[in-house]
Design an enzyme around this catalytic site. Structure first.
Site, PDB file in Angstrom:
ATOM      1  CG  PHE A 244      -1.727  -1.298   1.329  1.00 20.83           C
ATOM      2  CD1 PHE A 244      -2.627  -1.697   0.357  1.00 20.83           C
ATOM      3  CD2 PHE A 244      -1.501  -2.147   2.408  1.00 20.83           C
ATOM      4  CE1 PHE A 244      -3.299  -2.908   0.463  1.00 20.83           C
ATOM      5  CE2 PHE A 244      -2.166  -3.357   2.524  1.00 20.83           C
ATOM      6  CZ  PHE A 244      -3.059  -3.738   1.553  1.00 20.83           C
ATOM      7  CB  ILE A 469       2.358  -4.843  -4.047  1.00 20.94           C
ATOM      8  CG1 ILE A 469       1.406  -3.918  -4.808  1.00 20.94           C
ATOM      9  CG2 ILE A 469       3.800  -4.440  -4.325  1.00 20.94           C
ATOM     10  CD1 ILE A 469       1.486  -2.453  -4.340  1.00 20.94           C
ATOM     11  CB  THR A 471      -2.069  -5.047  -7.776  1.00 24.40           C
ATOM     12  OG1 THR A 471      -0.728  -5.357  -8.187  1.00 24.40           O
ATOM     13  CG2 THR A 471      -2.004  -3.981  -6.709  1.00 24.40           C
ATOM     14  NE  ARG A 632      -7.647  -4.006 -23.867  1.00 22.31           N
ATOM     15  CZ  ARG A 632      -6.384  -4.223 -24.217  1.00 22.31           C
ATOM     16  NH1 ARG A 632      -5.494  -3.239 -24.190  1.00 22.31           N
ATOM     17  NH2 ARG A 632      -6.014  -5.426 -24.591  1.00 22.31           N
ATOM     18  CG  LEU A 634      -5.408  -5.047 -18.593  1.00 19.77           C
ATOM     19  CD1 LEU A 634      -4.029  -4.902 -17.970  1.00 19.77           C
ATOM     20  CD2 LEU A 634      -5.304  -5.258 -20.102  1.00 19.77           C
ATOM     21  N   PRO A 636     -11.477  -8.376 -15.020  1.00 17.91           N
ATOM     22  CG  PRO A 636     -13.451  -8.616 -16.220  1.00 17.91           C
ATOM     23  CD  PRO A 636     -11.999  -8.993 -16.236  1.00 17.91           C
ATOM     24  CD  GLN A 642      -5.689  -4.041  -6.334  1.00 20.83           C
ATOM     25  OE1 GLN A 642      -5.275  -3.019  -5.817  1.00 20.83           O
ATOM     26  NE2 GLN A 642      -5.429  -5.227  -5.832  1.00 20.83           N
ATOM     27  N   GLY A 708      -5.244   0.445  -8.896  1.00 19.04           N
ATOM     28  CA  GLY A 708      -4.860   0.015  -7.547  1.00 19.04           C
ATOM     29  C   GLY A 708      -5.258   1.008  -6.467  1.00 19.04           C
ATOM     30  CD  GLU A 709      -1.960   4.484  -5.923  1.00 26.44           C
ATOM     31  OE1 GLU A 709      -1.330   5.106  -5.085  1.00 26.44           O
ATOM     32  OE2 GLU A 709      -1.621   4.435  -7.116  1.00 26.44           O
TER      33      GLU A 709
HETATM   34 MO1  MOS Z   1       1.366   3.347  -4.027  1.00 27.83          MO
HETATM   35  S1  MOS Z   1       0.842   4.467  -2.425  1.00 27.83           S
HETATM   36  O1  MOS Z   1       2.323   4.364  -5.024  1.00 27.83           O
HETATM   37  O2  MOS Z   1       2.082   1.925  -3.475  1.00 27.83           O
END
Ligand code: MOS
Length: 748
Positions: A244, A469, A471, A632, A634, A636, A642, A708-709
């Site tokens: 994270f 990580i 993801t 897009r 990749l 679902p 995420q 991811g964010e």
């Molecule tokens: Mo992210 S906060 O760039 O792992």
């Protein structure tokens, strides 16, 4: 490319290895005669070490050595060598290099022993005396000392120049709001704690199994700090148990393991405890003073956002905290300010959607408040202020499907049934509230390399130093490569997180899918061209005059488009050409020209339902619907995960997460999972995740924006706004805990 896998829900290719314990994490690698290191934490937050007495520790059986600042090894002297790839401006913390104490629990000694138990026992016996100095750890007390960072952190934009006459536009309008929102420090708390197993390979070579988001970053840091050749340092982070953002920078465990290993010429492992994880960086506490005004039609006329964020005394950590307030909605008058305040803590660091998670949270609460003041439904209010351009940089967006997100999520949520008045919905003994917010996050592509190797048995090896990580990077790269060469996913092996593989930056910023995905696509293109060349040369080849555009790679064959019978097998083409492997190389570049002309963001709309026990103040988040447009998609399935994780973290931000410091001692007091609250399963109700399809060829070469964010951005605000709708109480100090809801003095 025939998309058989890309765009389809696929389970994690490394999932079985993880659930059966075969995927090894940094602390799980072994080495002959492995030594174990344990850190001794500082008991004060600021001052200096007066003396260290290690006699009792050294008397423990199995203890090999106690390292302190008094006997540090031969390391770099200048700051630039201690600065890793993502370091902010300033002087990075140097473990065990000085008697100065910069923050509580700072490591002051490293005990190395034959067993972990001996090291831990001995660490408790190291006697340290201090000369204490006054510390300052309370952001609220430091606001008057806040300053604009003199040097900019690479990649973090400064606030845009003010536009319009903000004060006039504020004074003139009928509806306005000026309020301060506060977000406490938060810690990432990934499941896997920091650990480094440094294997002494002999001949001055080291292999570090390290928990990191950037194997290449750790390698260059270690090489620079210890004056080693990069080729003698290999860093492996094949599997990462969550990060994270806290894994972006090398941590003290990596430094200490290498220091001890070089001094003792043996393999050394140093792991951090959960408590020590609270010394590795945090989402800085922030205070936001926001002023908004709108006309009688609900048109936003002015926006001010003054953000003050914590940083350490030694580094100017920076993130994009306030700029969002100048681009999420249309307003002619905008003034944004971003200042830092120095505290005696470790340096804050990026945490999922750094800046946006905090800044957009404050803005989205304020927008909700202004919409309510103007008597306008909060979704309708946002629609009336929809931004068609990025007004900060005066650029169009590559694509913006936020309106489609609003429509899809509102529909799934049944938003039209919402009454405007707070406390207007009730079920049983509970007040029901519905709230919403929007979110955005940058779509980025970074310089990244990949190598793909096709073997004559039609198996494919995909390699890049980027890490996964958690993801889904392993999986999406396997999907991309499988489709590019028309092979089943089982034929693809992906290797990640190793500095022996082609260079990639840290996995962060939600850029890895776009960056590594592009690099792998190009490496596969390289192979496709070579393969076709071989196929064309085969005697009597049905592809003799074919160009790449005329053929498809599918089912392990290259065939003429629309004529599957007219083709050759990949293995056949390779055998005929007498090659055993074809290697393809690919590189992604930041899309510099695009970035000069266009802004690109992932966008989201998140709707939350809460139920609040009127007498006890207990909040339950019973329902969340989130629609995301991120280019897009990749996969679902991993994409949905995420968003789920981001929303769960947003619920934590709204209701639970808070790092509590006892400012008399300058120490974090809730550095464990009993006292630092994160949402458990029971805290997370139904979450519906919707993806709005975007075909955006401009954003990145493969049309991916990254996600991811984005899931966390706006999620806490949606919950906070729902709590206001349920109760009529506006709590501006996060997290919204029971005491704040019951305390009527806090009523807005
Ligand atoms: Mo992210 S906060 O760039 O792992």
């Amino acid at each position: 490319m025939t998309a058989r896998h890309v765009g389809q829900a696929r389970s994690r290719v490394e999932g079985r290895l993880k659930v059966t314990g075969q995927a090894r994490y940094a602390a799980e690698y072994d080495a002959p005669d492995l030594l174990h290191g344990c850190l001794v934490p500082s008991r004060i937050a600021r001052g200096r070490i007066a003396s260290i007495d290690a006699a009792a520790a050294l008397a423990i059986a199995g203890v090999v050595r106690v390292f302190t600042h008094a006997d540090r090894g031969d390391v770099a002297r200048f700051d630039f060598r201690w600065r890793d790839m993502v370091a902010p401006p300033g002087s990075p913390f140097r473990p065990l290099q000085s008697h100065e104490i910069q923050f509580a629990d700072q490591p002051v000694a490293l005990v190395v022993a034959e067993t972990w138990e001996a090291a831990r026992d001995a660490a408790a016996l190291v006697e340290v005396t201090y000369e204490q100095a006054a510390h300052r750890t309370d952001l609220h007390q430091e606001v008057d000392n806040a300053y604009r960072p003199p040097r900019k952190r690479f990649g973090v934009p400064r606030p845009p120049k003010p536009r319009g006459d903000v004060d006039k536009a504020f004074a003139a309008e009928p509806f306005k709001l000026r309020a301060r929102y506060g977000l406490p420090p938060q810690h990432h708390n990934p499941m896997e704690m920091f650990a480094t197993t440094c294997v002494w390979e002999g001949d001055g070579r080291l292999t570090l199994y390290d928990k990191t988001q950037g194997a290449t970053n750790v390698r260059s840091y270690i090489a620079k700090v210890f004056g080693l050749k990069k080729k003698n340092v290999r860093v492996v982070s094949a599997y990462v148990g969550g990060a994270f953002g806290v894994g972006l920078r090398p941590q003290a465990n990596a430094f200490c393991a290498v220091m001890a290993s070089l001094a003792l010429k043996r393999s050394v492992r140093v792991c951090l405890s959960r408590r020590e994880m609270f010394t590795t960086g945090y989402r800085p506490d922030t205070l936001h003073t926001i002023g908004l005004s709108c006309d009688s039609q609900g048109r936003l006329r002015s926006v001010t956002h003054d953000g003050v964020a914590a940083t350490s005394r030694h580094e100017d950590y920076q993130e994009n905290l306030v700029n969002w307030s100048g681009l999420l909605y249309r307003s002619d008058s905008v003034r944004l300010d971003y200042r830092l305040a120095k505290l005696d803590t470790c340096t804050p660091c990026d945490m999922r959607a750094p800046g946006a998670a905090s800044g957009v949270n404050a803005l989205e609460c304020a927008i909700d408040e202004l919409a309510f003041a103007a008597g306008i439904d909060p979704l309708e209010f946002r629609r009336r202020n929809y931004a068609e351009r990025d007004a900060n940089d005066d650029k169009p967006f590559t694509s913006k499907s936020l309106e489609a997100c609003y429509a899809a999520a509102a529909d799934a949520f049944d938003w039209r049934r919402r009454g405007l008045a707070p406390r207007s919905m009730r079920e049983g003994g509970e007040l029901v509230g519905w709230g919403m917010a929007s979110g955005a996050w940058d779509a980025m592509t970074m310089l990244s390399n990949a190598r793909v190797i096709l073997k004559a048995d039609a198996s494919l090896l995909v390699e890049t130093a980027a890490s996964d990580i958690g993801t889904g990077t392993y999986t999406i790269l396997a999907q991309i490569a499988a489709d590019a060469l028309g092979l089943p996913m089982e034929a693809v092996t992906v290797r990640l997180g190793d500095t022996d593989l082609p260079w990639a930056p840290v996995e962060g910023g939600s850029w890895t899918a776009a960056s590594s995905g592009t690099a792998v696509t190009r490496a596969c293109d390289d192979i496709r061209a070579t393969l076709l060349r071989h196929a064309r040369r085969m005697t009597g080849s049905p592809l003799a005059d074919a160009k790449l555009d005329d053929v498809v790679f599918d089912g392990g064959r290259i065939a003429r488009r629309g004529e599957p019978a007219r083709g050759v097998g990949l293995g056949e083409a390779m055998r005929t050409a007498q090659v055993e492997r074809i290697e393809g190389k690919g590189r992604a570049w930041p899309p510099v020209l695009r970035m000069m002309k266009y802004a690109s963001y992932a966008q989201s709309a998140v709707f939350a339902e809460v139920r609040v026990d009127e007498e006890l103040g207990v909040v339950r988040v019973t329902r969340v619907v989130c629609a995301t447009a991120a280019g897009r998609i990749l996969n679902p399935k991993t994409a949905r995960s995420q968003i789920l994780g981001g929303i769960a973290m947003g619920i934590g931000m709204a209701l639970h997460e808070e790092t509590v410091t006892d400012h008399r001692l300058g120490r974090v007091v809730n550095h464990n999972f009993a006292d630092y609250h994160v949402p458990a399963n029971a805290d997370v109700g139904d979450i519906e995740v919707i993806f709005v399809d975007e075909h955006d060829a401009k954003t990145s070469p493969i049309g991916v924006k990254g996600l991811g964010e984005i899931g966390i951005v706006g999620a806490a605000a949606a919950v906070a706004n729902a709590i206001f709708h349920a109760t009529g109480k506006r709590v501006r100090d996060f997290p919204i805990t029971i005491d704040k809801l019951l305390n009527t003095a806090e009523v807005a």
